[in-house]
Design an enzyme around this catalytic site. Structure first.
Site, mmCIF file in Angstrom:
data_model
loop_
_atom_site.group_PDB
_atom_site.id
_atom_site.type_symbol
_atom_site.label_atom_id
_atom_site.label_comp_id
_atom_site.label_asym_id
_atom_site.label_seq_id
_atom_site.Cartn_x
_atom_site.Cartn_y
_atom_site.Cartn_z
ATOM 1 N N ARG A 66 -16.803 1.837 7.324
ATOM 2 C CA ARG A 66 -16.280 3.184 7.648
ATOM 3 C C ARG A 66 -15.826 3.285 9.112
ATOM 4 O O ARG A 66 -15.936 4.345 9.753
ATOM 5 C CB ARG A 66 -17.317 4.286 7.336
ATOM 6 C CG ARG A 66 -17.762 4.310 5.899
ATOM 7 C CD ARG A 66 -16.632 4.613 4.908
ATOM 8 N NE ARG A 66 -17.076 4.438 3.544
ATOM 9 C CZ ARG A 66 -16.799 3.358 2.793
ATOM 10 N NH1 ARG A 66 -16.039 2.376 3.259
ATOM 11 N NH2 ARG A 66 -17.252 3.266 1.564
ATOM 12 N N SER A 96 -19.239 12.668 0.494
ATOM 13 C CA SER A 96 -20.536 12.313 1.077
ATOM 14 C C SER A 96 -20.555 12.684 2.554
ATOM 15 O O SER A 96 -19.641 12.324 3.293
ATOM 16 C CB SER A 96 -20.768 10.803 0.971
ATOM 17 O OG SER A 96 -20.770 10.435 -0.384
ATOM 18 N N GLU A 98 -20.774 10.602 8.086
ATOM 19 C CA GLU A 98 -19.476 9.983 7.811
ATOM 20 C C GLU A 98 -18.366 11.009 8.148
ATOM 21 O O GLU A 98 -17.316 10.665 8.666
ATOM 22 C CB GLU A 98 -19.452 9.626 6.316
ATOM 23 C CG GLU A 98 -18.152 9.074 5.839
ATOM 24 C CD GLU A 98 -18.252 8.519 4.417
ATOM 25 O OE1 GLU A 98 -19.357 8.132 3.968
ATOM 26 O OE2 GLU A 98 -17.218 8.475 3.752
HETATM 27 C C1 LIG Z 1 -14.817 14.659 -3.552
HETATM 28 C C2 LIG Z 1 -14.661 13.652 -2.444
HETATM 29 C C3 LIG Z 1 -14.974 12.313 -2.689
HETATM 30 C C4 LIG Z 1 -14.829 11.360 -1.664
HETATM 31 N N1 LIG Z 1 -15.148 10.061 -1.935
HETATM 32 C C5 LIG Z 1 -15.015 9.138 -0.970
HETATM 33 C C6 LIG Z 1 -15.341 7.764 -1.222
HETATM 34 O O1 LIG Z 1 -15.726 7.374 -2.311
HETATM 35 N N2 LIG Z 1 -15.190 6.884 -0.218
HETATM 36 C C7 LIG Z 1 -14.729 7.258 1.023
HETATM 37 O O2 LIG Z 1 -14.590 6.388 1.899
HETATM 38 N N3 LIG Z 1 -14.421 8.543 1.289
HETATM 39 C C8 LIG Z 1 -14.553 9.491 0.348
HETATM 40 N N4 LIG Z 1 -14.243 10.790 0.612
HETATM 41 C C9 LIG Z 1 -13.839 11.179 1.968
HETATM 42 C C10 LIG Z 1 -12.319 11.154 2.223
HETATM 43 O O3 LIG Z 1 -11.614 11.440 1.018
HETATM 44 C C11 LIG Z 1 -11.839 9.828 2.791
HETATM 45 O O4 LIG Z 1 -12.450 9.547 4.037
HETATM 46 C C12 LIG Z 1 -10.302 9.832 2.959
HETATM 47 O O5 LIG Z 1 -9.873 8.543 3.231
HETATM 48 C C13 LIG Z 1 -9.838 10.745 4.085
HETATM 49 O O6 LIG Z 1 -8.430 10.907 3.954
HETATM 50 P P1 LIG Z 1 -7.730 12.246 4.435
HETATM 51 O O7 LIG Z 1 -6.283 12.093 4.264
HETATM 52 O O8 LIG Z 1 -8.339 13.429 3.792
HETATM 53 O O9 LIG Z 1 -8.109 12.209 5.988
HETATM 54 P P2 LIG Z 1 -8.597 13.420 6.889
HETATM 55 O O10 LIG Z 1 -9.885 13.938 6.396
HETATM 56 O O11 LIG Z 1 -7.493 14.377 7.081
HETATM 57 O O12 LIG Z 1 -8.869 12.637 8.256
HETATM 58 C C14 LIG Z 1 -9.911 11.681 8.363
HETATM 59 C C15 LIG Z 1 -9.751 10.939 9.700
HETATM 60 O O13 LIG Z 1 -8.544 10.197 9.679
HETATM 61 C C16 LIG Z 1 -7.624 10.652 10.681
HETATM 62 N N5 LIG Z 1 -6.292 10.609 10.057
HETATM 63 C C17 LIG Z 1 -5.916 11.095 8.851
HETATM 64 N N6 LIG Z 1 -4.643 10.757 8.584
HETATM 65 C C18 LIG Z 1 -4.193 10.057 9.656
HETATM 66 C C19 LIG Z 1 -2.962 9.430 9.988
HETATM 67 N N7 LIG Z 1 -1.891 9.423 9.172
HETATM 68 N N8 LIG Z 1 -2.863 8.814 11.204
HETATM 69 C C20 LIG Z 1 -3.929 8.768 12.043
HETATM 70 N N9 LIG Z 1 -5.117 9.338 11.771
HETATM 71 C C21 LIG Z 1 -5.248 9.963 10.590
HETATM 72 C C22 LIG Z 1 -8.118 12.038 11.099
HETATM 73 O O14 LIG Z 1 -7.822 12.308 12.455
HETATM 74 C C23 LIG Z 1 -9.629 11.887 10.901
HETATM 75 O O15 LIG Z 1 -10.218 11.263 12.010
HETATM 76 C C24 LIG Z 1 -14.374 11.763 -0.383
HETATM 77 C C25 LIG Z 1 -14.043 13.110 -0.157
HETATM 78 C C26 LIG Z 1 -14.181 14.042 -1.175
HETATM 79 C C27 LIG Z 1 -13.814 15.471 -0.903
#
Ligand SMILES: Cc1cc2nc3c(=O)[nH]c(=O)nc-3n(C[C@H](O)[C@H](O)[C@H](O)COP(=O)(O)OP(=O)(O)OC[C@H]3O[C@@H](n4cnc5c(N)ncnc54)[C@H](O)[C@@H]3O)c2cc1C
Length: 323
Positions: A174, A224, A299
């Site tokens: 992570r 999580s 996380e």
């Molecule tokens: C129901 C549910 C289940 C989930 N299951 C998992 C799982 O199994 N495994 C897991 O790892 N995660 C899980 N997650 C968490 C999340 O979905 C992941 O971490 C996902 O990869 C985050 O993507 P996001 O686009 O929502 O990023 P955001 O939440 O918008 O951002 C996360 C981080 O990435 C940065 N960021 C986002 N996009 C960019 C970009 N284009 N350039 C630079 N920085 C960027 C942001 O600044 C921040 O620091 C889950 C979440 C939910 C709600």
């Protein structure tokens, strides 16, 4: 002033909004307004926005779907760049996938499966963008997307474009070095080995079934909340189990609650504030520290009103030192 910025940005980028409620841009549905929220639709627009931000010396936050973020109730006094569906292209040739930073991860996994490519099975249920996934080195079943990354294209804070190899991203559990850089992930190249389409599909369906059974789906949440490392499993067990055994399932602060279904999830019962979530996290950490002498780390990441991003536990402890 904000109107001026909005006008200046309007001819550089696809969408510019002022005083945009951040609750509309994260899966917890929490957070005050962002002064400016921009949604570029290509790399050139990202470069233009980064130049503007540098010239005006404005705080910057980059987001995808906001599925791993807790925004403050005060919002963000600066510019939020959202890399979403407008930058969500996905191209597959042989075993190579080239996708935009805003590519929707379940769609990416599904297209890889249809092309008979394996390795992204564990991503099928992750509801975020590829940029966010790479930034977090997200994944499940002990995998991380970094295993398949060949190259990441970023726009740096000084508006220059760079291509980073997987080694330069220093992927770990992570973690990626991108978290310290503040750059925008605009494109990612992945290498996925050929596999058996039916087997890949079966595995994906199994993962989705398991998620439907285990995770809360009706109330807004951020997945999580606490990190779950193998070292931790070996010493004290997974966070959901620890929190449940500490008797904290159902713990409520304001409108935030430890999910009754899975204790590593905190749900918004409607109208929760960032302070409610921070207090729940602080209470959990304090109880687990007392009972097991173990420090639960988050996380999920907190976004401050000045645009600083850090793991939520660091802020929860500061705001609620007594738990
Ligand atoms: C129901 C549910 C289940 C989930 N299951 C998992 C799982 O199994 N495994 C897991 O790892 N995660 C899980 N997650 C968490 C999340 O979905 C992941 O971490 C996902 O990869 C985050 O993507 P996001 O686009 O929502 O990023 P955001 O939440 O918008 O951002 C996360 C981080 O990435 C940065 N960021 C986002 N996009 C960019 C970009 N284009 N350039 C630079 N920085 C960027 C942001 O600044 C921040 O620091 C889950 C979440 C939910 C709600």
């Amino acid at each position: 002033m904000l109107r001026n910025f909005q006008e200046l940005l309007a001819d550089k980028v696809a969408r510019v909004a002022i005083n945009e409620p951040l609750g509309h841009h994260n899966s917890w549905q929490i957070g005050g307004p962002a002064d400016l929220l921009v949604e570029p639709e290509n790399q050139t627009q990202v470069v233009e926005v980064m130049r503007f931000i540098q010239d005006q010396q404005l705080p910057l936050v980059v987001i995808g779907q906001g599925t791993n973020l807790l925004f403050d109730d005060a919002g963000v006094r600066g510019v939020v760049i959202k890399i979403g569906a407008r930058m969500g292209s996905i191209d597959i040739a042989d075993t190579r996938i080239v996708a935009g930073g805003g590519a929707w991860v379940p769609q990416l996994a599904r297209l890889a499966m249809r092309a008979g490519l394996s390795g992204l099975e564990h991503c099928i249920g992750i509801p975020g963008t590829l940029g966010g996934l790479v930034m977090m080195n997200g994944g499940s079943h002990r995998h991380g997307i970094g295993e398949h990354v060949v190259r990441v294209t970023i726009v740096d804070l000084d508006a220059t474009i760079h291509q980073l190899s997987a080694a330069e991203c220093r992927f770990d559990y992570r973690y990626s070095a991108l978290q310290e850089r503040g750059a925008v992930v605009v494109e990612v190249e992945l290498e996925c080995p050929a596999g058996h389409r039916a087997e890949i599909r079966r595995e994906m369906l199994r993962d989705l079934r398991e998620r439907r059974r285990k995770f809360p789906r009706k109330q807004p949440n951020c997945g999580s909340v606490f990190l779950s490392t193998s070292a931790m499993h070996a010493s004290v067990g997974p966070p959901g189990k620890i929190i449940e055994e500490a008797g904290l399932k159902g713990l409520r602060c304001g409108r935030a609650e430890v999910s009754q279904q899975h204790a590593n999830f905190i749900v918004n019962r409607g109208g929760a504030t960032s302070a409610d979530v921070l207090q729940v996290i602080s209470r959990i950490r304090s109880a687990v520290r007392q009972q097991l002498d173990f420090d639960l780390r988050c996380e999920v990441r907190y976004v401050s009103p000045t645009g600083k991003i850090c793991p939520v536990d660091q802020v929860a402890d500061r705001m609620f030192p007594a738990g």
